[in-house]
Every structure is written in C-alpha cells, then in structure tokens.
Design an enzyme around this catalytic site. Structure first.
Site, PDB file in Angstrom:
ATOM      1  N   GLU A  66      68.288 -59.484  37.330  1.00  0.00           N
ATOM      2  CA  GLU A  66      68.024 -59.556  35.894  1.00  0.00           C
ATOM      3  C   GLU A  66      69.275 -59.908  35.112  1.00  0.00           C
ATOM      4  OE1 GLU A  66      66.438 -55.865  34.443  1.00  0.00           O
ATOM      5  OE2 GLU A  66      64.979 -55.752  36.070  1.00  0.00           O
TER       6      GLU A  66
ATOM      7  N   CYS B  99      68.406 -44.023  36.902  1.00  0.00           N
ATOM      8  CA  CYS B  99      68.513 -45.483  36.838  1.00  0.00           C
ATOM      9  C   CYS B  99      67.490 -46.184  37.730  1.00  0.00           C
ATOM     10  CB  CYS B  99      69.919 -45.893  37.245  1.00  0.00           C
ATOM     11  SG  CYS B  99      70.201 -47.654  37.124  1.00  0.00           S
TER      12      CYS B  99
ATOM     13  N   SER C  11      81.557 -52.284  33.679  1.00  0.00           N
ATOM     14  CA  SER C  11      81.118 -50.896  33.696  1.00  0.00           C
ATOM     15  C   SER C  11      81.034 -50.363  35.127  1.00  0.00           C
ATOM     16  CB  SER C  11      79.735 -50.811  33.028  1.00  0.00           C
ATOM     17  OG  SER C  11      79.267 -49.488  33.040  1.00  0.00           O
TER      18      SER C  11
ATOM     19  N   ASN D 132      66.815 -44.213  28.484  1.00  0.00           N
ATOM     20  CA  ASN D 132      65.605 -45.014  28.601  1.00  0.00           C
ATOM     21  C   ASN D 132      64.687 -44.331  29.588  1.00  0.00           C
ATOM     22  OD1 ASN D 132      65.894 -47.535  27.035  1.00  0.00           O
ATOM     23  ND2 ASN D 132      67.749 -47.726  28.283  1.00  0.00           N
TER      24      ASN D 132
ATOM     25  N   CYS E 180      72.077 -43.161  41.129  1.00  0.00           N
ATOM     26  CA  CYS E 180      72.006 -42.354  39.896  1.00  0.00           C
ATOM     27  C   CYS E 180      70.545 -41.987  39.613  1.00  0.00           C
ATOM     28  CB  CYS E 180      72.603 -43.095  38.711  1.00  0.00           C
ATOM     29  SG  CYS E 180      74.353 -43.472  38.915  1.00  0.00           S
TER      30      CYS E 180
ATOM     31  N   GLU F  35      76.685 -52.155  41.138  1.00  0.00           N
ATOM     32  CA  GLU F  35      77.935 -51.469  40.810  1.00  0.00           C
ATOM     33  C   GLU F  35      79.085 -52.467  41.041  1.00  0.00           C
ATOM     34  OE1 GLU F  35      79.273 -48.741  39.437  1.00  0.00           O
ATOM     35  OE2 GLU F  35      81.189 -49.545  40.079  1.00  0.00           O
TER      36      GLU F  35
ATOM     37  N   CYS G 256      68.246 -51.795  32.562  1.00  0.00           N
ATOM     38  CA  CYS G 256      68.533 -51.100  33.803  1.00  0.00           C
ATOM     39  C   CYS G 256      67.522 -51.334  34.930  1.00  0.00           C
ATOM     40  CB  CYS G 256      68.634 -49.605  33.544  1.00  0.00           C
ATOM     41  SG  CYS G 256      69.501 -49.208  32.049  1.00  0.00           S
TER      42      CYS G 256
ATOM     43  N   SER H 140      80.807 -44.930  33.251  1.00  0.00           N
ATOM     44  CA  SER H 140      79.553 -44.200  33.059  1.00  0.00           C
ATOM     45  C   SER H 140      79.821 -42.744  33.372  1.00  0.00           C
ATOM     46  CB  SER H 140      78.478 -44.767  33.994  1.00  0.00           C
ATOM     47  OG  SER H 140      78.242 -46.116  33.642  1.00  0.00           O
ATOM     48  N   LEU H 141      80.024 -41.968  32.339  1.00  0.00           N
ATOM     49  CA  LEU H 141      80.409 -40.571  32.530  1.00  0.00           C
ATOM     50  C   LEU H 141      79.169 -39.692  32.721  1.00  0.00           C
ATOM     51  CD1 LEU H 141      82.729 -38.516  32.565  1.00  0.00           C
ATOM     52  CD2 LEU H 141      82.488 -38.331  30.069  1.00  0.00           C
ATOM     53  N   HIS H 142      78.329 -39.663  31.734  1.00  0.00           N
ATOM     54  CA  HIS H 142      77.032 -38.965  31.765  1.00  0.00           C
ATOM     55  C   HIS H 142      77.079 -37.448  31.932  1.00  0.00           C
ATOM     56  CE1 HIS H 142      75.465 -42.927  31.515  1.00  0.00           C
ATOM     57  NE2 HIS H 142      75.555 -43.233  32.782  1.00  0.00           N
TER      58      HIS H 142
HETATM   59  N1  SAH Z   1      76.821 -49.566  37.987  1.00  0.00           N
HETATM   60  C1  SAH Z   1      77.505 -49.683  36.739  1.00  0.00           C
HETATM   61  C2  SAH Z   1      76.922 -50.721  35.791  1.00  0.00           C
HETATM   62  C3  SAH Z   1      75.427 -50.854  35.666  1.00  0.00           C
HETATM   63  S1  SAH Z   1      74.482 -49.675  34.753  1.00  0.00           S
HETATM   64  C4  SAH Z   1      77.595 -48.345  36.055  1.00  0.00           C
HETATM   65  O1  SAH Z   1      77.035 -47.393  36.558  1.00  0.00           O
HETATM   66  O2  SAH Z   1      78.285 -48.249  35.051  1.00  0.00           O
HETATM   67  C5  SAH Z   1      74.870 -49.863  33.062  1.00  0.00           C
HETATM   68  C6  SAH Z   1      74.766 -48.551  32.289  1.00  0.00           C
HETATM   69  O3  SAH Z   1      73.388 -48.176  32.068  1.00  0.00           O
HETATM   70  C7  SAH Z   1      75.408 -47.393  33.010  1.00  0.00           C
HETATM   71  O4  SAH Z   1      76.146 -46.608  32.113  1.00  0.00           O
HETATM   72  C8  SAH Z   1      74.193 -46.639  33.505  1.00  0.00           C
HETATM   73  O5  SAH Z   1      74.519 -45.319  33.814  1.00  0.00           O
HETATM   74  C9  SAH Z   1      73.259 -46.804  32.354  1.00  0.00           C
HETATM   75  N2  SAH Z   1      71.862 -46.471  32.641  1.00  0.00           N
HETATM   76  C10 SAH Z   1      71.178 -46.598  33.790  1.00  0.00           C
HETATM   77  N3  SAH Z   1      69.915 -46.156  33.662  1.00  0.00           N
HETATM   78  C11 SAH Z   1      69.779 -45.732  32.404  1.00  0.00           C
HETATM   79  C12 SAH Z   1      68.717 -45.151  31.651  1.00  0.00           C
HETATM   80  N4  SAH Z   1      67.514 -44.931  32.202  1.00  0.00           N
HETATM   81  N5  SAH Z   1      68.951 -44.850  30.356  1.00  0.00           N
HETATM   82  C13 SAH Z   1      70.151 -45.071  29.792  1.00  0.00           C
HETATM   83  N6  SAH Z   1      71.191 -45.617  30.438  1.00  0.00           N
HETATM   84  C14 SAH Z   1      71.022 -45.925  31.726  1.00  0.00           C
END
Ligand code: SAH
Length: 345
Positions: free
Chosen positions: A91, A118, A190, A289, A115, A159, A330, A213-215
C-alpha cells in the site's frame, strides 16, 4: 537472473555501462529515464535501439500496477494497493497537506514486528522491498495522481529498520539531483524501536526526521502491545533516543496511538515527560484506528493526555486523521483485499 536496474545508483550504472563500452553520460541519461517512471527500455527515446536491446538482455525494469485505488471524498487522500512484479501487494497513501503532498510508502511486504494494534503484521513478513520498489511507489503515485510529491514518510507497511540497507539506498536514490531530488528534510522514517538501526542512523547524521513508535513509556505495557520491546526495552530505547539527539541535534518525533485503558493513564503521560527530559521531543498522539481483528479500542482521553503533556512542557499534537472513509491506515486495505479477493501476499 537479470539485474534490478531501478535499484542502481548513477555511479553503478555508469560503471556497468562502461563495461559495455558506453560513455559515462549514458548512465546518467538512463538513471533519469528510470526516475521518470519508464516501464521498458523502448521508452528511452534518445538511446539507440541496439543498445536498448542489449540493456533489456541484462537488466529488468520492474513496475507497479495499481490493483486498487481509493479516493477519499472528504480530504483528497488517495490510497493505492500496488501489485508488484511477483504478485505481492503493498500500500501507498498520498495525503494532501498544506505544506505539500506527502506519500506514505511501505518498506516490506507485510511485517514481522507483531504490534498488537497493527493490521500490517497480521500475516507476518513475506519479503523485503527493494530500493527500486520503494522508489516506484513515489514515482507511480506521482504519475498516476498527477500531483507533485514533496514529502515522503516511511510509515506504511513494514519496519524500515528491518530492511535498513535497502531503505538507505532508497534514500540515496530519491534524494539524487538527477532523480526526484527530494531533500532529506522532507523525509521521515518511522521505527517501532529497533535500537541498532537507530544507532546506525544516528552515526550517519542524516537530516531526515526520525519517528519512534513509542505507544507506552513503561516496559510492562510496551511489551504487552509491542513484542519488539522484549528485545529492545523502553529504558534502552529512551537511552538510544537521547544518544541520537546528542549526535544529530535533531528532534525526534514520538508516535503514540492512544488505546483505551492500556496506555492512556495520567501516570504514563508523566513518565513520558520524565523520560524525555533533556531532549526536545515531540509527541504525536494518534487516535487508535480500530482494526477489526483486534480487541483494542480507541482511547477517550486523547485531549486530557495531550494537555497533561503540554502542561509539563512536552509538545504534543493530535494527528489529524485522513482518509477515514477509505481504510487509509496501517495495512487495512491490503488485509481487506486479501480476504475478499484473495489478493496474493
Ligand atoms: N514499522 C514502523 C512504521 C510503520 S507503522 C513503525 O512501527 O513505526 C506507522 C505508524 O502507525 C506506527 O507508529 C504504528 O505503530 C502506527 N499504527 C499501526 N497500527 C495502528 C493503529 N491501528 N492505529 C494507530 N496507529 C497505528
């Protein structure tokens, strides 16, 4: 096996063509054609036919085919599901911001980071993308949409740090004056927190923006939602980020998808503040999302969390969600296509 020509630098092309007895400028000429999006050597009208035939015998020019395209009616976002030469699908999303048109590109077919929130990782990783395939996402999105692209974010499927050699070569290609010439300052990369990659990038001192991507700021929560934390935990990650800032002087952007009852507590905001002390970080709060396959739900505390960070001196913004009507996030479109049409992955 023919050589993938769109992944080659002008210097490599020149050297390779010299072996065929061609003058130095020919490499640059062919490089420029490739970066304009030709799909065959026959489109290179100022290259003599015998040479075009010779080239076609040695190299291959891959191209992307739009398997699906969805346009948001509300904000101009366009999402492509591209089919690669081997039938795999990836995509790319084109977003229209005030500061310029931005493409969000994929770096792998699928992802192996796992993750919990995701969609891209649900089927695992199929393979890495080549530098040429990353470049083609920018070129063909631009050609198909007719919109000039000025910014790139490596935030699509995959990634980037798990395919770093190819990503670095892509950066070199897309940055090249004979090609699209997109400046490093207009590129963001990222990562979910692959520390050796962050260190390597820090050593290179590029002018791109690193997003992490901390989360979750605490290892316990982070390990629950991001398996990568079991290999490179939050403490080490913050240390690597401070080190990156010291080396490059560049502000890191932290992505934080807000999940109900998981990472949206006040103490977690306070812990972020503490861990970022001494570094001008920026926290990008993302309303989660909703992914159908996941039990995780969007937080209702986004504003409160933002205010708590801001009050303590940490810049925090809430990401405006684009393309909500077209599954533009995503890996969702690829998932959907896989399920409903059996698109090859
Ligand atoms: N692998 C890399 C880049 C791709 S994901 C990374 O992890 O940073 C891009 C961003 O979207 C990341 O911050 C990821 O954690 C976030 N992401 C993935 N799924 C998501 C969701 N359902 N809602 C919000 N953000 C999401």
């Amino acid at each position: 096996m023919k050589r993938d020509i769109r992944s080659m630098t002008p210097e490599e092309l020149t050297a390779s063509l010299r072996e065929l007895g061609e003058p130095a400028f020919r490499g640059k000429q062919i490089f420029a054609w490739l970066h304009r999006g030709v799909r065959s050597f026959d489109e290179m009208s100022d290259i003599a036919k015998p040479l075009r035939e010779k080239l076609a015998g040695i190299y291959r020019i891959d191209g992307l085919r739009a398997a699906r395209k969805q346009c948001s009616r509300t904000d101009g976002t366009v999402k492509y599901l591209w089919e690669l030469h081997d039938g795999n699908c990836i995509e790319t999303v084109l977003m229209r911001y005030h500061h310029g048109n931005t493409v969000c590109i994929s770096s792998q077919v699928g992802c192996r980071m796992g993750c919990a929130f995701c969609a891209s990782t649900l089927g695992g990783k199929i393979r890495d993308l080549t530098p040429g395939e990353m470049l083609e996402q920018v070129i063909f999105t631009q050609l198909d949409s007719g919109l000039p692209v000025s910014n790139i974010v490596l935030m699509g499927i995959g990634e980037p740090m798990d395919n770093l050699d190819n990503v670095l070569r892509f950066l070199e290609l897309v940055n090249h004056p004979l090609g699209l010439h997109i400046g490093m300052r207009h590129i963001s990369l990222s990562t979910c927190g692959v520390i050796p990659g962050i260190r390597r990038l820090g050593e290179m001192d590029l002018q791109l923006t690193l997003s992490v991507s901390l989360h979750a700021p605490d290892s316990e929560t982070r390990s629950r939602i991001m398996p990568v934390n079991r290999a490179y935990d939050a403490e080490e990650l913050f240390a690597a980020c401070h080190e990156y800032f010291q080396k490059t002087g560049r502000r890191i952007s932290f992505e934080y998808a807000m999940i109900d009852g998981v990472n949206d507590a006040d103490w977690q905001a306070d812990l972020i503040v503490k861990k970022l002390r001494g570094m001008p970080g920026h926290v990008n709060l993302i309303p989660l999302n909703d992914v159908a396959e996941s039990p995780l739900k969007p937080s209702r505390r986004v504003r409160a969390f933002q205010q708590r960070l801001e009050r303590q001196g940490v810049t925090a913004t809430v990401r405006r969600s684009l393309g909500g009507d077209i599954d533009a996030s995503c890996g969702q479109l690829r998932r959907k296509a896989m399920e409903s049409e059996g698109v090859n992955v």
